[in-house]
Design an enzyme around this catalytic site. Sequence first.
Site, PDB file in Angstrom:
ATOM      1  CE  LYS A   1     -39.083 -44.918  24.437  1.00  0.00           C
ATOM      2  NZ  LYS A   1     -39.046 -46.011  25.000  1.00  0.00           N
TER       3      LYS A   1
ATOM      4  CB  SER B   1     -39.575 -48.630  28.366  1.00  0.00           C
ATOM      5  OG  SER B   1     -38.380 -48.662  28.885  1.00  0.00           O
TER       6      SER B   1
ATOM      7  CB  SER C   1     -37.055 -45.497  28.212  1.00  0.00           C
ATOM      8  OG  SER C   1     -37.475 -46.482  27.198  1.00  0.00           O
TER       9      SER C   1
END
Lengths: 471, 74
Positions: free
Chosen positions: A81, A180, A156
């Site tokens: 990420k 997330s 996310s």
Amino acid sequence: MSRPITHRTLDDIAREIAAGHLSSLEVTDACLARIEQVAPKLDCIADMDADAARTAARRSDQARRKNGNAGPLDGIPLAHKDMYYRQGRISGCGSKIRASFVPDHTATALQRLDRAGALDIARLNMVEFALGVTGHNDVMPTPRNPWNTAHFTGGSSSGSGAAVAARLVYGALGSDTGGSIRLPAACCGLVGMKPTLGRVSRYGAMPLSHSLDTVGPLTRTVRDNALLLGVIAGTDGNDPTTSPLAVPDYLDDIEGDIRGLRIGVPGTYFYDGIDPGVEQLVRSSLDVYRAAGADIIALDLPASIAATNSMTSLITAVEGSTLHYEWLRDRYDDYGNQTRTRFSLGLMTPATVYHQAISLRTKILDEFAGAVFDKVDVLHTPMINLPVPAYSPSDSVADQAFLDLIARIGHCTRPINYLGLPGLNVPCGFTDNGLPCSFQLVGRPFDEKTLYRAGYAYEQQTGWTDQAPDL
Amino acid sequence: MPHPDDTALCTWLARFQRLDMSESQVESPAKTAAAFARTIGEAARGLSFDTDPATFNQHLHALAPAYLKDGTAE
């Protein structure tokens, strides 16, 4: 017939590289070819340098020939990420505002993966500033679900979910403040671990909410996940909130018998409003545990659990808007609509309400632990209480319906952040729309090990995590 | 005392922050903030506030040895 290199597990590839049956360069080349073929459909790669990845793989191979294996992840291509800082490399955080931000230090989690021999071959797209559960991003590309590109990846850690499910890399770091890691794992058919608060260092990870943020892995299998968590977990002098508790060997006894394991099933809250098809799949997974000899025990949860979804959202908004205060004032137009609306909620929340939400935390954890862990070893719940939805033009609207949707998607995940407990996403089939469905295992503080043992036992009986999307 | 669902207050806050928000944009967060306040008020019923929130992490640590019987917490 053996699987293509990209479709083998992280654990298998690690063994093959260590045994000299494959080189890191062969594996990396396979991943790069897969990325070239598939990634344009998925919008999950924020940035990648293929030449640098091949150079790192060659160095890994040379070092292994000379010095032996560097660690349990030697030569394995991973990607993360785009909120994990690496000194000298852009970390965009899914935003316009940090699109050219170059950190001067490297995240502890990345340092530990580096030391274990892993390669970091790409930055993965994410929800803007990690504030969103659907995967939608107003200001940067929105990753697509590999099982059906019209649908949510979950957020996310949206790019992490898409990239690992699409067999572009063998695992990825995500972050979990309200779901997330677990939500993209659920939407994309992966295993995702939100560890206990304090189990993994947050040093060098973009902050959103210091009370709730956690760092953890998304992988294709339970064993792969345990392998990655074992590498990144542990105390860190750069993060005083990390726990000094020793990190157990998560792989030791992962194949252990689960006969007699006490699995709790909540009679309240977690099944509220659940879609019948999802409920059928989630409850069917309990039959697998029952057949394996686990004791399934019905539980009544304290009423206070119902407030934890809202309080997690509130704490995130307040702490996030505090971090973003200057940018909200000076660069308001550079935020996506949903992000600034949710941060604005933090600006409008009285300090007294925030402090109430924080102050109740210990009490509610005590109530929950007494109701659950005095009676069972693991709590079993749904993960998302509806089939994975499709993206729609309305996703960029920031109205009450949007706020209601994110509250529904986070219904089963946010309470676990509020309580600071570990939560593991385990895939358990597909709903009628062809998208993955999962359940959640929640454990005692710092007892990720039991979650892995329970998740592994289910996985071995069902094989859902062997399935790959057809891209 | 102003209440968080008072749109005028929220608009004032937005202007104070130099956030050029229309009232329709302000409305949803304000309503949600008010709903949160109500929810938390309900959750607080019957609970005392005798814990320093800064100790939450330590509290997790304190719970671990009590629950982890296999030595992993030691």
